[in-house]
Design an enzyme around this catalytic site. Structure first.
Site, short mmCIF file in Angstrom:
data_model
loop_
_atom_site.label_atom_id
_atom_site.label_comp_id
_atom_site.label_asym_id
_atom_site.label_seq_id
_atom_site.Cartn_x
_atom_site.Cartn_y
_atom_site.Cartn_z
N HIS A 1 72.42 7.94 63.19
CA HIS A 1 72.65 9.16 64.12
C HIS A 1 72.23 10.36 63.30
O HIS A 1 71.97 11.41 64.03
CB HIS A 1 74.07 9.36 64.14
CG HIS A 1 74.61 8.33 65.09
ND1 HIS A 1 76.01 8.48 65.82
CD2 HIS A 1 74.09 7.18 65.69
CE1 HIS A 1 76.15 7.36 66.46
NE2 HIS A 1 75.04 6.81 66.37
N THR B 1 80.60 12.70 41.68
CA THR B 1 81.29 12.52 42.82
C THR B 1 80.31 12.66 43.98
O THR B 1 80.60 11.94 45.00
CB THR B 1 82.12 13.72 43.35
OG1 THR B 1 81.44 14.98 43.32
CG2 THR B 1 83.35 13.93 42.29
N ILE C 1 79.12 15.03 45.34
CA ILE C 1 79.49 16.17 46.06
C ILE C 1 78.47 17.28 45.61
O ILE C 1 77.87 17.97 46.58
CB ILE C 1 81.03 16.68 46.12
CG1 ILE C 1 81.89 15.50 46.73
CG2 ILE C 1 81.14 17.91 46.71
CD1 ILE C 1 83.50 15.90 46.53
N GLY C 2 78.40 17.65 44.53
CA GLY C 2 77.64 18.70 43.85
C GLY C 2 76.28 18.41 44.46
O GLY C 2 75.33 19.50 44.73
N MET C 3 75.74 17.17 44.25
CA MET C 3 74.46 16.95 44.70
C MET C 3 74.21 17.25 45.98
O MET C 3 73.24 17.47 46.61
CB MET C 3 73.88 15.47 44.19
CG MET C 3 73.84 15.25 42.85
SD MET C 3 72.30 16.02 42.07
CE MET C 3 72.12 14.87 40.77
N ASP D 1 72.75 13.12 37.38
CA ASP D 1 73.17 13.96 36.16
C ASP D 1 73.89 12.69 35.41
O ASP D 1 73.86 11.57 35.68
CB ASP D 1 73.95 15.07 36.63
CG ASP D 1 75.40 14.75 36.95
OD1 ASP D 1 75.86 13.66 37.18
OD2 ASP D 1 76.11 15.87 37.34
N HIS D 2 74.46 13.41 34.48
CA HIS D 2 75.28 12.29 33.42
C HIS D 2 76.31 11.56 33.95
O HIS D 2 76.61 10.75 33.69
CB HIS D 2 75.74 13.14 32.18
CG HIS D 2 76.71 14.03 32.54
ND1 HIS D 2 75.94 15.39 33.23
CD2 HIS D 2 77.98 14.51 32.40
CE1 HIS D 2 76.98 16.28 33.39
NE2 HIS D 2 78.04 15.77 33.09
N ARG E 1 69.25 10.40 71.94
CA ARG E 1 70.31 11.79 72.04
C ARG E 1 70.43 12.22 70.79
O ARG E 1 70.71 13.36 70.68
CB ARG E 1 71.62 11.13 72.76
CG ARG E 1 72.47 10.40 72.15
CD ARG E 1 73.65 9.96 72.77
NE ARG E 1 74.76 9.43 71.94
CZ ARG E 1 74.68 8.00 71.45
NH1 ARG E 1 73.81 7.31 71.85
NH2 ARG E 1 75.63 7.66 70.65
N HIS E 2 70.20 11.62 69.80
CA HIS E 2 70.51 12.06 68.43
C HIS E 2 69.20 12.90 67.95
O HIS E 2 69.23 13.92 67.04
CB HIS E 2 70.66 11.07 67.23
CG HIS E 2 71.94 10.17 67.76
ND1 HIS E 2 73.05 10.56 67.75
CD2 HIS E 2 71.85 8.96 68.14
CE1 HIS E 2 74.08 9.74 68.11
NE2 HIS E 2 73.27 8.57 68.31
N CYS F 1 75.73 11.90 41.13
CA CYS F 1 76.45 12.74 40.19
C CYS F 1 77.70 11.95 40.10
O CYS F 1 78.07 10.88 40.56
CB CYS F 1 76.39 14.13 40.44
SG CYS F 1 77.20 14.81 41.90
C1 RB5 Z 1 79.63 16.72 36.14
O1 RB5 Z 1 80.85 16.62 35.18
C2 RB5 Z 1 80.21 16.72 37.39
O2 RB5 Z 1 80.83 18.01 37.75
C3 RB5 Z 1 79.01 16.50 38.52
O3 RB5 Z 1 78.58 15.14 38.08
C4 RB5 Z 1 79.33 16.22 39.97
O4 RB5 Z 1 80.61 15.40 40.08
C5 RB5 Z 1 79.48 17.48 40.35
O5 RB5 Z 1 79.78 17.39 42.03
#
Ligand code: RB5
Length: 141
Positions: A97, A66, A68-70, A7-8, A131-132, A64
C-alpha cells in the site's frame, strides 16, 4: 541493489540480514557502522537515503535500537518512504500500500530471526499500485 546500514543498536540484526542476503545472492551495499562503538543514527540514515535518491539503490534497510530514530531521519528526505515495524503483516502491507522504499528495524525490539524474516518480506513484496498510486504520489506534494 539494496543499501543497508545501522548504528550500534542495530548492528547484530544488520549482520544477520546481510548473512541472509549473501545466502540468497541479493546484491547489497553495506554502509556501516561495523563496530559496537556508539555512533549517530542520522548519519547512517542519510547514507542509505542518498543511495536511493541518487538512483544507485532501489531499496534500503536501516537498523538502530528501536528503528524509530532511523525512520524519523529517513522520512525527512524527499522521495523516501520509510516504515518502522516489527511484525510480518506490516512488512507486507507497507510494500503493498505505501510502496515503502526503506525498512527500519529495532535491534532492541526484535531478534535476529525476526529481522531476517521482515527484511525478506519487505524485499519481496510488490507495490499494488491502483488506488494506492494516487495516495503515494500525494506524499511527494
Ligand atoms: C542509541 O542508543 C539509540 O538511541 C538508537 O539506536 C535508536 O534507538 C534511536 O532511535
Amino acid at each position: 541493489m539494496i543499501a543497508i546500514a545501522c548504528d550500534h543498536g542495530g548492528l547484530d540484526i544488520k549482520n544477520a540480514i546481510i548473512e541472509d542476503l549473501k545466502k540468497k545472492g541479493v546484491e547489497y551495499i553495506d554502509l556501516g557502522t561495523n563496530t559496537a562503538d556508539s555512533v549517530d543514527y542520522p548519519v547512517y540514515a542519510k547514507k542509505v537515503c542518498t543511495e536511493i535518491t541518487e538512483g544507485r539503490c532501489e531499496k534500503g534497510i536501516l537498523c538502530c535500537g528501536t528503528g524509530i530514530g532511523m525512520s524519523i531521519a529517513a522520512n525527512k528526505v524527499r522521495g523516501i518512504r520509510a516504515a518502522v515495524l516489527s511484525d510480518e503483516f506490516s512488512a507486507e502491507m507497507t510494500r503493498r500500500h505505501n510502496n515503502s522504499n526503506v525498512l527500519c528495524l529495532g535491534g532492541r525490539v526484535i531478534n535476529e530471526e525476526k529481522a531476517v524474516k521482515l527484511a525478506d518480506i519487505f524485499l519481496n513484496t510488490p507495490f499494488e499500485g491502483g488506488r494506492h498510486e494516487k495516495r503515494v504520489s500525494m506524499l511527494e506534494d
